[in-house]
Design a protein around this motif. Structure first.
Motif: not given
Length: 262
Positions: A192-203
């Motif tokens: 998910l972190l590779l695919d989208h710019d979300v924060d690691f806590v959300t991921a």
């Protein structure tokens, strides 16, 4: 259940899908297909992982700590998700029809040092070190401070004495708990972190929710990955040349089936 791709610069709304056992089989099938399509890339990343395992085993032997080889070998797959980032990128590009090249793949892996995946690397390595230190603690508690001088002596003590069997039982439970925690937090969050710019806590929270809401199929997926990893390490870690890339590609395809981003 292939989902439409979104730009990675967007801030997506994440929806967790219901997974079935067919999705697990399809993820492994797609993972094997990606490995066969790009074998050189898979073998490259698998070789890095296998070489790391061999190097650790050699160094432990050199420093007269052969008894640590088994605990390290068991815990070594914990860092697999981070090593597999390049494999996720290969599967992502293949699905989107983008060119797959050494320059593009390695550049994307290198770029992750500036993104949230670097924080996930810290989480993964931190749990790995917890595993190593808890092994030493349990050895001191159950086996005393007389460290076996050889790997054979360590195996003999663990399998033939009451203290060794208790150490093995408690260590297995603790290791299973740590592995479950790490698997739950990373199986979806890494791709998910590779695919989208979300924060690691959300991921991580999204990954945990995905596992909880799809407990049975995710448990099967995790057990298959763990079993393959353990078997792959028996021949001097060389089985990881194939197991790591297939597992990495399969994890990406499972992520795509588990998460819809809108």
């Amino acid at each position: 259940m292939e989902q439409q791709a979104l730009d990675r610069g967007s801030l997506p709304k994440l929806q967790i899908n219901r997974l079935r056992m067919d999705d697990i089989r399809a993820a492994f099938s797609d993972g094997w297909s990606d490995f066969r399509t790009y074998p050189a890339y898979g073998l490259f990343f698998g070789a890095i992982y296998a070489a790391g395992g061999i190097f650790i085993a050699v160094m432990l032997t050199y420093y007269h700590l052969p008894w640590m080889i088994i605990p390290v070998a068991i815990g070594f797959p914990l860092i697999g998700p981070f090593i597999a980032v390049g494999l996720y990128e290969i599967s992502r590009r293949h699905r989107l029809g983008e060119p797959v090249s050494w320059k593009a793949i390695l550049a994307e892996v290198f770029r992750q040092r500036e993104r949230q995946l670097s924080w996930m690397a810290f989480v993964v390595l931190f749990i790995f070190w917890i595993w190593i230190y808890q092994v030493r603690l349990l050895m001191a508690l159950f086996l005393g401070f007389r460290v076996p001088a050889t790997l054979d002596a360590f195996v003999n003590v663990v399998l033939t004495t009451p203290e060794g069997l208790l150490f093995l039982a408690v260590g297995t439970v603790v290791g299973a708990v740590l592995a479950t925690i790490l698997f739950t937090a990373t199986v979806i969050s890494m791709p998910l972190l590779l695919d989208h710019d979300v924060d690691f806590v959300t991921a991580m929270l999204t990954s945990m929710r995905t596992v909880i809401e799809n407990a049975a199929p995710m448990l099967v997926f995790g057990l298959v990955i763990a079993a393959l990893a353990i078997l792959a390490m028996v021949p001097l870690f060389l089985g990881l040349l194939v197991v790591l890339p297939v597992a990495g590609h399969a994890t990406w395809h499972l992520y795509r089936r588990a998460i819809t981003a809108t």
